[in-house]
Write an enzyme that holds these catalytic residues in place. Structure first.
Site, PDB file in Angstrom:
ATOM      1  N   ASP A 256      15.599  28.326 -17.144  1.00  0.00           N
ATOM      2  CA  ASP A 256      14.275  28.891 -17.398  1.00  0.00           C
ATOM      3  C   ASP A 256      13.845  28.670 -18.848  1.00  0.00           C
ATOM      4  O   ASP A 256      14.658  28.790 -19.781  1.00  0.00           O
ATOM      5  CB  ASP A 256      14.316  30.398 -17.108  1.00  0.00           C
ATOM      6  N   GLU A 283      13.129  24.005 -16.782  1.00  0.00           N
ATOM      7  CA  GLU A 283      11.703  24.304 -16.752  1.00  0.00           C
ATOM      8  C   GLU A 283      11.167  24.158 -18.176  1.00  0.00           C
ATOM      9  O   GLU A 283      11.165  25.104 -18.953  1.00  0.00           O
ATOM     10  CB  GLU A 283      11.449  25.720 -16.233  1.00  0.00           C
TER      11      GLU A 283
END
Length: 496
Positions: A256, A283
């Site tokens: 993330d 990400e």
């Protein structure tokens, strides 16, 4: 009690082709009329399809029980549908306990086992339910990827007095104690803390790194920002990553918010945790192909990256609702420049969350977008749970995955002189054991026909999706007149 006002930005978070002889050359020039530009061959994992197994604020209870039990109940169907990997939501305890979606990290070692933040279970269930779900998927040959959040922590257990200001920066984990790890977090482990909509700098005047990509990549995102230029934090997160991998028997990770984390740490974590046998995708929410390429270089190509620019291309197609020029799909996205590293997707938990800053759903022509990512030659496609189960696309996606497994092989061709504002055409030549395909995407309000010179000589083709009736025959040069219905897609394949 909520002790941080989390920012909206997060939480609401070629050449001329002799196709008749199937001898394309690798020189990119403007093709002759109705010829095609060869753009590549099948990747090393042509069948792989990932599913994001959740969305923002999934229900705490389902007909099968917890979310982990819900996924376990669907494991057989997903495996039989051709899903080869499942991306799980955050598995650890969040600051809001059983109501937390998990990105507000509290205790990474609490996987639904300890009574902390008002519950034993996480939003998704208990540790035993999580392990049962993972075992169910792995027994069916489906790999399991965990969502990894290493940028920050939230909902501290106690305040510390920092220069006369009481800040929530102490994490003692009273419900877990020293089980699994005796490491306790204090202000010494953080770059800064966000409280009452204000940042308080800790441990020096500088962050781990200065903003880059015109400020699109930056360090202080939210909560207690972990300082990764210090070894204690690095060693603890590496130790945790290895513990988690063993505890859950993981096959990979989704990392993330990586553009907000000190890159040398990300690289070290991947080297010491992921290793060479597991998968990782980061990400890095960068809607710029050059920036994604640069970030891939900064990370030494250690992990894949989500194809954010391609998502926004689909968003433009959707918003155009028939007025967008379909030639924008030619050579599109990070998958074109870095196909071996690109994870392509149509929507995810952030783009589908109406309250989030990244809300950008693909509403129109979503199946055209899925046809694109599932049948082209590059990229690792990721299907969104809600599209499959709640937005009514499951049966259509199953059919496309079947076509991917059976036909999406061999040399790939962009039909740059056939494509126009309404219709996009692309083909795969097939190989010695697979027949190949020709896909057509039409965002126009009327059905369309196009004369295409295909790799399929003297062949009879059918639309394997079932969207278009009849058959198409090609001549000795591979030429045929192919059709696609209005606002629809077709995938023409040679009959066996």
């Amino acid at each position: 009690m909520i002790r941080f006002h989390l920012p909206v930005s997060y939480l609401l978070i070629s050449g001329l082709i002799g196709l008749a002889a199937c001898q394309p050359v690798d020189v990119f020039r403007q093709p002759a009329p109705q010829a095609a530009a060869r753009v590549g061959v099948s990747n090393t994992n042509p069948d792989g399809v990932m599913m994001q197994g959740f969305y923002w604020n999934v229900p705490t209870r389902t007909s099968a029980g917890s979310w982990w039990q819900n996924l376990q109940a669907k494991s057989t169907e997903l495996a039989q549908s051709g899903i080869t990997a499942i991306w799980l939501p955050p598995v650890h305890k969040g600051g809001n306990g059983a109501s937390s979606v998990g990105y507000d990290v509290y205790d990474r070692y609490d996987l639904g086992e300890f009574n902390q933040k008002g519950s034993v279970a996480t939003r998704y269930g208990t540790l035993s339910q999580l392990q049962a779900a993972i075992s169910a998927f792995k027994s069916k040959g489906v790999k399991v990827y965990a969502d990894i959040i290493m940028n920050h922590q939230l909902f501290a257990d106690y305040q510390e007095n920092i220069n006369g200001k009481l800040l929530w920066t102490g994490f003692s984990f009273p419900g877990r104690g020293n089980t699994y790890s005796s490491f306790k977090w204090t202000s010494a482990n953080f770059n800064g803390v966000q409280q009452d909509n204000q940042w308080y700098k800790l441990n020096g005047p500088d962050w781990d790194f200065q903003p880059y990509y015109n400020g699109d990549a930056y360090d202080p995102l939210l909560g207690c920002e972990i300082k990764y230029t210090d070894r204690p934090q690095v060693e603890e997160l590496v130790s945790w990553g290895n513990w988690l991998t063993t505890k859950l028997n993981l096959d990979g990770y989704r990392l993330d918010a990586v553009k907000h984390i000190y890159t040398p740490f990300v690289n070290e974590w991947l080297d010491r945790v992921k290793g060479s046998s597991r998968f990782a995708v980061g990400e890095a929410w960068l809607n710029n192909i050059a920036n994604l390429q640069d970030y891939a270089a900064r990370t030494g190509n250690r992990m894949s990256l989500f194809d954010v620019p391609l998502h926004y291309t689909f968003k433009q197609m959707s918003d155009g609702n028939g007025a967008w020029d379909m030639r924008g799909l030619q050579f599109a996205g990070f998958i074109e420049s870095n196909g071996d590293q690109a994870v392509s997707f149509v929507d995810n938990h952030d783009t589908d969350d109406k309250t989030g800053a990244l809300y950008s759903p693909v509403v129109n022509f979503k199946m055209l977008a899925y046809t694109y990512i599932l049948l082209r030659h590059r990229g690792y496609p990721c299907i969104y749970y809600r599209d499959f189960y709640e937005y009514g696309l499951g049966s259509k996606l199953k059919k496309l995955i079947q076509i991917r497994r059976e036909n999406a092989y061999g040399a790939a061709y962009e039909y740059t002189t056939v494509n126009d504002a309404d219709v996009y055409v692309f083909s795969r030549a097939g190989d010695s054991t697979h027949k190949g395909l020709l896909l057509m995407l039409n965002d126009g309000r009327t059905g369309a026909t196009r004369t295409v010179r295909t790799p399929f000589v003297n062949a009879t083709l059918v639309d394997k999706t079932g969207n278009t009736s009849g058959t198409i025959k090609t001549d000795a040069n591979g030429n045929g007149v192919f059709k696609v219905n209005a606002r629809n897609y077709a995938v023409w394949v040679p009959k066996v």
